[in-house]
Design an enzyme around this catalytic site. Sequence first.
Site, short mmCIF file in Angstrom:
data_model
loop_
_atom_site.label_atom_id
_atom_site.label_comp_id
_atom_site.label_asym_id
_atom_site.label_seq_id
_atom_site.Cartn_x
_atom_site.Cartn_y
_atom_site.Cartn_z
N SER A 127 15.11 0.25 16.60
CA SER A 127 15.43 1.57 16.04
C SER A 127 14.98 2.66 16.98
O SER A 127 13.98 2.52 17.70
CB SER A 127 14.69 1.71 14.71
N TYR A 152 6.64 0.87 9.13
CA TYR A 152 7.98 0.34 9.42
C TYR A 152 8.31 0.55 10.90
O TYR A 152 8.71 -0.39 11.60
CB TYR A 152 9.03 1.03 8.54
N LYS A 156 8.88 -2.19 14.37
CA LYS A 156 9.98 -2.26 15.33
C LYS A 156 9.43 -2.29 16.76
O LYS A 156 9.88 -3.06 17.61
CB LYS A 156 10.95 -1.08 15.15
#
Length: 343
Positions: A127, A152, A156
């Site tokens: 991302s 989160y 990544k």
Amino acid sequence: MAKQILVTGGTGFIGSHTVVELQNNGYEVVIVDNLSNSKIEVLDQIEEITGKRPKFEEFDLTDKNKVKAFFNEYSNLDAIIHFAASKAVGESVEKPLMYYSNNLNSLMNIMECMSEFNVKNLVFSSSCTVYGQPDQLPVTEQTPRKEAESPYGNTKSICEDIIRDTVAANNELKGIALRYFNPIGAHATAKIGELPLGVPNNLIPFLTQTVAGIRPELSVFGDDYNTPDGSAIRDYIHVVDLAKAHVVAIERLLNDKNKANYEYFNVGTGNGVSVLEIIESFERATGEKVPHKIVDRRAGDIEQIYADTSFANEELGWTAQSTLDETLSSAWKWQTNIMETEK
Ligand code: UD1
């Protein structure tokens, strides 16, 4: 013989669109998904679109024994696209251990099995969140990653490092991380799309639900950013364009066109678009009004980010094709279609 690709999270939003593109390009797909955030009916829809039903196995990739048993059974995998992960930014702040445990363990289990069962190629869902609020725009792949804004986002970044280091330690393995900007829209048939559970956090599902009358109005989070109209800027990419980037990434790995064993690419359109411009474009493309009001900024949001896509354009020979109006029309068609089916 058709190449066989494992798609984890293949019944999810980006996963399902990628399965369609893979099958349309002659790949044989096996999906692994625990259906925690998707529905089994997606398989019927994929079959309707492509004329072919992907193989499907339902289990949780954090269960190492099940992952091993799967690799034992499917011994001819040519590559893996790993989508399966938890992805809600706010929830990750509330439940960091759940996010670290799910997102890191599933990747590590897969990579251990890749080494053990000799599956060489991995494409990973990363991302643009790994860039944080970048100092310079647009962001290139050389733009430094920043400390993540959420657990989160951190998963990544850590997953990228896990792939980089694992591939460096085992010359047989190759990995590509695709750093997605903001994926939106739905398949042209409106048979698959984004299915948020409960109240959507993301802009486009909230917007389409508002226009559909499910939500009273859309809140625009902030109009005092340092941007031309004061609202925050993102790079919104049609999910089908994004899905196609996975097919070219797979081809690059399978045809040994990669220049390093670990590579990463920005996958966006290159256009920065503000929240107010999204509303304007949606209204123009669909003829529908978007009831909205300006509210305070949302905690944790960055001001602006958009991609420099030249590396993906040159190296993958891939460019996003859809216009923003087309993309937003597809999101609206999907929303109206879900409501028709629910009637
Ligand atoms: C975030 C994550 C991204 C993740 C994505 C999917 C970051 C920096 N980005 O993207 O990595 O993949 O979620 O979960 O963590 N907005 C409104 N009103 C709304 C909803 C959103 O004005 O009701 C605005 C936001 O302030 C933002 C833009 O719309 O400026 C896009 O928001 P959203 O769709 O939630 O995506 P991101 O936060 O950019």
